[in-house]
Design a protein around this motif. Structure first.
Motif, mmCIF file in Angstrom:
data_model
loop_
_atom_site.group_PDB
_atom_site.id
_atom_site.type_symbol
_atom_site.label_atom_id
_atom_site.label_comp_id
_atom_site.label_asym_id
_atom_site.label_seq_id
_atom_site.Cartn_x
_atom_site.Cartn_y
_atom_site.Cartn_z
ATOM 1 N N PHE A 133 -37.825 -9.915 -76.565
ATOM 2 C CA PHE A 133 -36.810 -10.597 -77.358
ATOM 3 C C PHE A 133 -35.394 -10.062 -77.099
ATOM 4 C CE2 PHE A 133 -37.522 -6.884 -79.916
ATOM 5 C CZ PHE A 133 -36.328 -6.650 -80.594
ATOM 6 N N LYS A 134 -35.316 -8.937 -76.379
ATOM 7 C CA LYS A 134 -34.010 -8.391 -76.031
ATOM 8 C C LYS A 134 -33.541 -8.825 -74.638
ATOM 9 C CE LYS A 134 -34.151 -4.217 -78.907
ATOM 10 N NZ LYS A 134 -32.897 -4.487 -79.626
ATOM 11 N N VAL A 135 -34.492 -9.078 -73.735
ATOM 12 C CA VAL A 135 -34.104 -9.335 -72.343
ATOM 13 C C VAL A 135 -34.339 -10.770 -71.903
ATOM 14 C CG1 VAL A 135 -34.531 -6.935 -71.714
ATOM 15 C CG2 VAL A 135 -36.367 -8.633 -71.486
ATOM 16 N N CYS A 136 -35.015 -11.581 -72.699
ATOM 17 C CA CYS A 136 -35.319 -12.959 -72.282
ATOM 18 C C CYS A 136 -34.171 -13.902 -72.639
ATOM 19 C CB CYS A 136 -36.617 -13.438 -72.953
ATOM 20 S SG CYS A 136 -38.092 -12.653 -72.285
ATOM 21 N N ILE A 137 -33.932 -14.886 -71.759
ATOM 22 C CA ILE A 137 -32.887 -15.883 -71.969
ATOM 23 C C ILE A 137 -33.310 -17.188 -71.322
ATOM 24 C CG2 ILE A 137 -31.610 -15.249 -69.879
ATOM 25 C CD1 ILE A 137 -29.039 -15.844 -71.437
ATOM 26 N N GLU A 138 -32.870 -18.277 -71.912
ATOM 27 C CA GLU A 138 -33.217 -19.591 -71.395
ATOM 28 C C GLU A 138 -32.503 -19.839 -70.067
ATOM 29 O OE1 GLU A 138 -32.174 -22.330 -74.417
ATOM 30 O OE2 GLU A 138 -33.580 -21.501 -75.895
ATOM 31 N N PRO A 139 -33.144 -20.561 -69.153
ATOM 32 C CA PRO A 139 -32.533 -20.780 -67.829
ATOM 33 C C PRO A 139 -31.176 -21.469 -67.884
ATOM 34 C CG PRO A 139 -34.853 -21.358 -67.794
ATOM 35 C CD PRO A 139 -34.505 -21.111 -69.228
ATOM 36 N N GLU A 140 -31.003 -22.425 -68.826
ATOM 37 C CA GLU A 140 -29.723 -23.138 -68.878
ATOM 38 C C GLU A 140 -28.581 -22.258 -69.376
ATOM 39 O OE1 GLU A 140 -32.259 -24.157 -72.507
ATOM 40 O OE2 GLU A 140 -32.485 -24.070 -70.322
ATOM 41 N N LYS A 141 -28.891 -21.112 -69.983
ATOM 42 C CA LYS A 141 -27.850 -20.201 -70.460
ATOM 43 C C LYS A 141 -27.690 -18.979 -69.555
ATOM 44 C CE LYS A 141 -28.651 -21.438 -75.298
ATOM 45 N NZ LYS A 141 -28.984 -20.941 -76.649
ATOM 46 N N PHE A 142 -28.459 -18.954 -68.496
ATOM 47 C CA PHE A 142 -28.459 -17.770 -67.633
ATOM 48 C C PHE A 142 -27.103 -17.572 -66.950
ATOM 49 C CE2 PHE A 142 -29.538 -15.908 -63.374
ATOM 50 C CZ PHE A 142 -29.792 -14.628 -63.832
ATOM 51 N N ASN A 143 -26.474 -18.668 -66.556
ATOM 52 C CA ASN A 143 -25.224 -18.567 -65.808
ATOM 53 C C ASN A 143 -24.041 -19.102 -66.610
ATOM 54 O OD1 ASN A 143 -23.747 -17.810 -63.568
ATOM 55 N ND2 ASN A 143 -24.026 -19.763 -62.500
ATOM 56 N N CYS A 144 -24.149 -19.096 -67.931
ATOM 57 C CA CYS A 144 -23.077 -19.589 -68.796
ATOM 58 C C CYS A 144 -22.436 -18.428 -69.549
ATOM 59 C CB CYS A 144 -23.624 -20.613 -69.795
ATOM 60 S SG CYS A 144 -24.314 -22.094 -69.018
ATOM 61 N N ASP A 145 -21.301 -18.748 -70.155
ATOM 62 C CA ASP A 145 -20.582 -17.732 -70.928
ATOM 63 C C ASP A 145 -21.452 -17.292 -72.106
ATOM 64 O OD1 ASP A 145 -18.814 -16.082 -72.144
ATOM 65 O OD2 ASP A 145 -17.322 -17.614 -72.634
ATOM 66 N N HIS A 146 -21.687 -15.997 -72.208
ATOM 67 C CA HIS A 146 -22.586 -15.505 -73.247
ATOM 68 C C HIS A 146 -21.974 -15.672 -74.640
ATOM 69 C CE1 HIS A 146 -25.692 -13.089 -75.140
ATOM 70 N NE2 HIS A 146 -24.746 -12.332 -75.699
ATOM 71 N N THR A 147 -20.664 -15.587 -74.768
ATOM 72 C CA THR A 147 -20.030 -15.703 -76.081
ATOM 73 C C THR A 147 -20.189 -17.104 -76.648
ATOM 74 O OG1 THR A 147 -18.410 -14.028 -75.417
ATOM 75 C CG2 THR A 147 -17.881 -15.359 -77.338
ATOM 76 N N ALA A 148 -20.047 -18.128 -75.787
ATOM 77 C CA ALA A 148 -20.143 -19.512 -76.263
ATOM 78 C C ALA A 148 -21.585 -19.939 -76.480
ATOM 79 C CB ALA A 148 -19.462 -20.453 -75.271
ATOM 80 N N ASN A 149 -22.544 -19.324 -75.808
ATOM 81 C CA ASN A 149 -23.957 -19.729 -75.897
ATOM 82 C C ASN A 149 -24.823 -18.623 -76.472
ATOM 83 O OD1 ASN A 149 -24.044 -22.462 -74.198
ATOM 84 N ND2 ASN A 149 -22.750 -21.006 -73.089
ATOM 85 N N TYR A 150 -24.218 -17.831 -77.356
ATOM 86 C CA TYR A 150 -24.956 -16.699 -77.911
ATOM 87 C C TYR A 150 -26.040 -17.213 -78.869
ATOM 88 C CZ TYR A 150 -25.930 -12.914 -81.165
ATOM 89 O OH TYR A 150 -26.559 -12.006 -81.973
ATOM 90 N N GLN A 151 -27.255 -16.660 -78.721
ATOM 91 C CA GLN A 151 -28.376 -17.042 -79.569
ATOM 92 C C GLN A 151 -29.354 -15.880 -79.644
ATOM 93 O OE1 GLN A 151 -30.515 -20.513 -78.288
ATOM 94 N NE2 GLN A 151 -32.022 -20.402 -79.955
ATOM 95 N N THR A 152 -29.755 -15.564 -80.856
ATOM 96 C CA THR A 152 -30.703 -14.466 -81.048
ATOM 97 C C THR A 152 -32.130 -14.999 -81.011
ATOM 98 O OG1 THR A 152 -30.563 -14.737 -83.449
ATOM 99 C CG2 THR A 152 -29.074 -13.137 -82.428
ATOM 100 N N TYR A 153 -33.061 -14.087 -80.677
ATOM 101 C CA TYR A 153 -34.465 -14.437 -80.604
ATOM 102 C C TYR A 153 -35.240 -13.451 -81.455
ATOM 103 C CZ TYR A 153 -33.084 -17.157 -76.496
ATOM 104 O OH TYR A 153 -32.490 -18.044 -75.654
ATOM 105 N N CYS A 154 -36.221 -13.920 -82.110
ATOM 106 C CA CYS A 154 -37.087 -13.050 -82.884
ATOM 107 C C CYS A 154 -38.226 -12.539 -81.996
ATOM 108 C CB CYS A 154 -37.649 -13.770 -84.116
ATOM 109 S SG CYS A 154 -38.681 -15.203 -83.725
#
Length: 460
Positions: A28-49
């Motif tokens: 839950f700390k290192v996983c990210i969706e593919p569409e957000k992998f190369n996008c600005d992290h501030t604009a696409n920030y999302q937490t995971y449980c």
């Protein structure tokens, strides 16, 4: 903007090393969706449980010379191979980016991998970029034993400075902002204990600074400054072979100039200030000698109504006009051809010729800033007040005797008043006459010592 920090771990053993590796590799700390992998992290920030489905997500983990999933076993194999499975087992660092930094998780992980490869070429490193917070950050778990040479890794106090400098270098290559250079020196700001003592008025260091400020208002040279400080109970060690000035306070506490929270107390600034005072004092003495001397006053040119050959007013000195002659002294006779006339062009030429033998003017010091400008002004103001000439002397030298003329006029008026009114004026300032007794009336032809007028009665 990124900064590198060291994360200490007091328990250095195999179990703590395994726990640290498992912590940084949590999904839950290192996983990210593919569409957000190369996008600005501030604009696409999302937490995971922890229970969220990570299917199809990208795990931002890497291993340098090892596999992240089996990093613990590989670390222990390297240690056991060289029989160094004791003492320091691993090192833990992180690289954190500023909140709001325009950077994608892909770029952050690339920077982390490059950072590990360049700084630890012979060691195994586990790299994990965490996206569970608003700010991106990467973790590094480094094996303390080299898999090539078997030597142990030693990280000293200056290691962190080098790592931060290299991190800034990589960030600049990616077009990111960097922090100000970190020098590692002690800050000039007040410590908490010193701040509390200053607030109570009990700081001996602030007392030292106030004493220095006071001494600078009355000192024109280094020797005078040391003497004034010694009068207040301070001893100074100011030597050309030493980099700093050392002050010893009356309470036996010692302090260097670099610890006084202001650059103007530094040795080089103090020496520069005394040099400026020496130059300004010399200029003031030179200007006073040129304007106040009798010879300079007599030679000052005066504009006359007489005209020269060119029909322009001419300049003559006070000596040529006879202003310096006493009353009754005959003036020298000059004919029309012998009259001395100083033309403005000749006067300027004379000044140029006379100035050739003088010293060159001092360099312009108006732009030099030492921080002691206020104390310098106070010093020269006090010096000018102590050396100011008496006003009676100035009037007697540069002007007619107006005081003498006024006094004579007052005396003349009082004399005329006595002639016009012979009867004394009885007022509060007049002393009454003392009468000792009644005076006897004398007859015609009688003298004062004649006792004929007394009747003597003889009794038998």
């Amino acid at each position: 903007m990124a900064t590198v920090n060291f994360i200490p771990c007091k328990k250095q053993n195999a179990f703590s090393m395994r726990n640290e590796i498992e912590y940084i590799l949590q999904d839950f700390k290192v996983c990210i969706e593919p569409e957000k992998f190369n996008c600005d992290h501030t604009a696409n920030y999302q937490t995971y449980c922890e229970d969220a489905d990570k299917t199809g997500c990208i795990r931002l983990i890497s291993g340098k010379d090892c596999c992240p999933e089996t990093a613990f076993q590989e670390f222990m194999a390297t240690k056991n191979n060289f029989k160094k499975a004791d003492q320091t087992m691993f090192y833990h660092y992180d690289q954190a980016f500023k909140d709001g930094e325009s950077i994608s998780p892909k770029t952050a992980h690339e920077i982390a991998v490059k950072f590990a490869e360049d700084n630890y070429p012979d060691f195994e490193v586990v790299i994990a970029t965490h996206v569970d917070n608003e700010h991106l950050h990467s973790h590094f778990i480094i094996n303390s034993v080299s898999f090539k040479t078997g030597k142990k890794l030693h990280q000293g106090p200056k290691t962190l400075l080098k790592l931060r400098a290299y991190s800034d270098q990589i960030c600049q290559q990616y077009g990111l902002t960097t922090l100000e250079p970190y020098t590692g020196g002690k800050s000039k700001s007040l410590a908490s204990r010193e701040y509390r003592a200053a607030a109570k008025g009990q700081s001996w260091k602030f007392s030292l600074m106030n004493t220095i400020d006071t001494a600078m208002k009355t000192s024109g040279t280094k020797a005078e400054f040391i003497k004034n400080m010694e009068r207040q109970g301070y001893s100074i060690r100011w030597e050309s072979s030493r980099k700093y000035i050392t002050y010893t306070c009356p309470n036996t506490m010692s302090c260097r100039d670099i610890k006084l929270h202001d650059n103007r107390y530094l040795k080089e600034m103090m020496e520069r200030e005394f040099e400026l005072r020496r130059i300004e004092a010399a200029e003031r003495r030179h200007a006073a000698s040129r304007t106040d001397s009798p010879a300079a006053i007599a030679e000052q040119p005066v504009l006359l109504s007489d005209t020269g050959k060119a029909g322009q007013p001419v300049l003559q000195s006070r000596a040529d006009l006879g202003w310096d002659r006493r009353f009754g002294e005959a003036a020298p006779c000059h004919t029309g051809t012998e009259r001395v006339v100083t033309h403005p062009a000749k006067l300027s030429a004379h000044k140029v010729g006379a100035g050739a033998n003088q010293q060159k003017p001092a360099a312009d010091t108006a732009d030099v800033v030492t921080g002691w400008e206020t104390e310098r002004e106070a010093f020269f103001s006090a010096e000018a007040a102590t050396t100011a000439p008496d006003m009676d002397t100035v009037v007697d030298r540069h002007s007619p005797d107006l005081a003498g003329i006024g006094g004579s006029m007052v005396q003349l008026g009082r004399s005329l008043e006595r002639l016009d009114n012979s009867v004394p004026i009885n007022d509060t300032t007049t002393k009454p006459q003392q009468h000792t007794g009644r005076k006897k009336k004398l007859a015609i032809g009688q003298k004062e010592d004649d006792h004929s007028g007394h009747d003597f009665e003889m009794k038998m």
